[in-house]
Design a protein around this motif. Structure first.
Motif, PDB file in Angstrom:
ATOM      1  N   ARG A   1      25.563 -20.467  -0.754  1.00 49.62           N
ATOM      2  CA  ARG A   1      24.274 -20.172  -0.990  1.00 49.62           C
ATOM      3  C   ARG A   1      23.646 -19.351  -0.126  1.00 49.62           C
ATOM      4  N   TRP A   2      22.431 -18.909  -0.319  1.00 50.99           N
ATOM      5  CA  TRP A   2      21.692 -18.283  -0.296  1.00 50.99           C
ATOM      6  C   TRP A   2      20.082 -18.387   0.771  1.00 50.99           C
ATOM      7  N   SER A   3      20.686 -17.725   1.852  1.00 52.27           N
ATOM      8  CA  SER A   3      19.349 -18.384   2.682  1.00 52.27           C
ATOM      9  C   SER A   3      18.246 -16.736   2.919  1.00 52.27           C
TER      10      SER A   3
ATOM     11  N   ASP B   1      18.348 -11.073   2.715  1.00 54.77           N
ATOM     12  CA  ASP B   1      19.158 -12.543   2.182  1.00 54.77           C
ATOM     13  C   ASP B   1      20.585 -12.079   2.708  1.00 54.77           C
ATOM     14  N   GLY B   2      21.270 -13.458   2.527  1.00 54.58           N
ATOM     15  CA  GLY B   2      22.438 -13.558   3.053  1.00 54.58           C
ATOM     16  C   GLY B   2      23.175 -14.572   2.505  1.00 54.58           C
ATOM     17  N   ASP B   3      24.460 -14.927   2.632  1.00 57.17           N
ATOM     18  CA  ASP B   3      24.514 -16.611   1.664  1.00 57.17           C
ATOM     19  C   ASP B   3      25.750 -17.002   1.941  1.00 57.17           C
TER      20      ASP B   3
ATOM     21  N   ILE C   1      17.749 -19.870  -0.830  1.00 58.65           N
ATOM     22  CA  ILE C   1      16.373 -19.455  -1.791  1.00 58.65           C
ATOM     23  C   ILE C   1      17.049 -17.945  -1.737  1.00 58.65           C
ATOM     24  N   ALA C   2      16.424 -16.676  -2.021  1.00 59.47           N
ATOM     25  CA  ALA C   2      16.848 -15.484  -2.286  1.00 59.47           C
ATOM     26  C   ALA C   2      15.971 -14.467  -3.036  1.00 59.47           C
ATOM     27  N   ASP C   3      16.220 -12.740  -2.639  1.00 60.43           N
ATOM     28  CA  ASP C   3      15.230 -11.844  -3.272  1.00 60.43           C
ATOM     29  C   ASP C   3      14.067 -11.982  -2.720  1.00 60.43           C
TER      30      ASP C   3
END
Length: 322
Positions: free
Chosen positions: A32-34, A296-298, A71-73
């Motif tokens: 999952r992304w942060s 962002d990154g996951d 959340i991302a982008d």
């Protein structure tokens, strides 16, 4: 016969090694992304990524009082001494566009969902144009490239134009200073469109030869540095969203090209657990006398891997095509 079989076997092993070297068969499973953020001195200076300056998916779960969100982008706009950070917000259903605000670019408050459609939304590219504020998110599932305008910034938006009709495009990224738009289709064909204005007729450029495969999908806003324009592009060497490379825009009357400038400018950050698998988005802009960047990154929780033979074969073939 044995020597011939041995030769074929060695050639096979060499081929497998070559394919795996370019795009490994086994990659870390996507998590999952942060979203992270920080100030930098210059656009091509790599940000100092740490756990103090980010909004993790765990925080998002807490805000929404449910699990499985991320959340991302991230894209931002600085207005009236406030940072307005727009992100994709993904839960159990279609992704929406969410808003966070900050007075200092370091401490963010969640303001809620600002665009909710029946189709998937992401990549909330927010920008100014002629005293108005617009957003060009990814609206691929609608079958069109849709332009939104802030009716009551920052929370009320409505569709005001369809820039490209009947084309399912990912992450269309606009550069109004050049009246260009870069996007990819579902087959990872990189496309450039041209127009005479934002609301003009956007046509596929005849000056661009096109590319296909890895490092074709935009990963953030165009930014200018020392009179040149640069575009963040997603790198998939180690799987989807494993890094961001930077490409420089070159343009003449006869030709448009995007040429590599910084290979894997952003990538996994092992010491930051939230970004330990990869990164796939970057937005950087000048804010007063400094530069501010969001990304962002996951996270890969337990080292679990995915076996992706088709990805390896496909992207090696695309490299030959290019």
């Amino acid at each position: 016969m044995k020597k011939l079989l041995l030769a074929f076997f060695l050639i096979f092993l060499i081929g497998i090694f070559f394919l795996n070297y370019n795009y490994p068969f086994f990659t870390k499973k996507i998590g999952r992304w942060s979203v992270g953020f920080t100030f930098v001195e210059a656009p091509l200076e790599k940000p100092n990524i740490d756990e103090k300056h980010l909004i993790s998916y765990v925080e998002v779960d807490t805000l929404l009082k449910s699990e499985g969100n991320y959340i991302a982008d991230p894209f931002f706009i600085f207005k009236d001494k406030t940072f307005y950070l727009f992100t994709e917000l993904k839960g159990k259903n279609n992704a929406n566009i969410a808003l966070f605000t900050s007075s200092n670019g370091l401490d963010y408050k969640y303001e809620g969902v600002v665009i909710d459609e029946d189709f998937h939304l992401s990549y909330p590219q927010v920008f100014r144009h002629k005293s108005e504020i617009y957003m060009l998110p990814e609206t691929k599932q609608s079958g069109n490239v849709l332009l939104y305008k802030a009716i009551d910034f920052p929370t009320k938006w409505e569709i005001v134009d369809t820039l490209i009709r009947n084309r399912k495009l990912k992450d269309a990224t606009i550069l109004l200073e050049k009246n260009l738009m870069v996007a990819v289709d579902d087959h990872m064909n990189q496309l450039i469109f041209e127009s005479d204005s934002l609301h003009g007729e956007w046509k596929e450029s005849k000056r661009f030869d096109g590319r296909r495969g890895n490092e074709t999908r935009p990963g953030g806003r165009f930014f200018k540095f020392q009179n040149d324009w640069y575009l963040p592009v997603q790198d998939r060497t180690y799987g989807y969203g494993s890094g961001i490379s930077i490409y420089k825009l070159k343009e003449s009357e006869e030709k448009i090209s995007l040429d590599i400038s910084e290979k894997r400018f952003l990538q996994e950050v092992p010491e930051v657990k939230w970004f330990n698998r990869g990164m796939h988005h970057l937005d950087i802009q000048q804010v007063e006398n400094r530069y501010y960047t969001v990304y962002d990154g996951d996270r890969n929780l337990d080292g679990e891997q995915s076996f992706q033979i088709w990805r390896t074969l496909k992207y090696n073939f695309y490299d030959l095509f290019n």
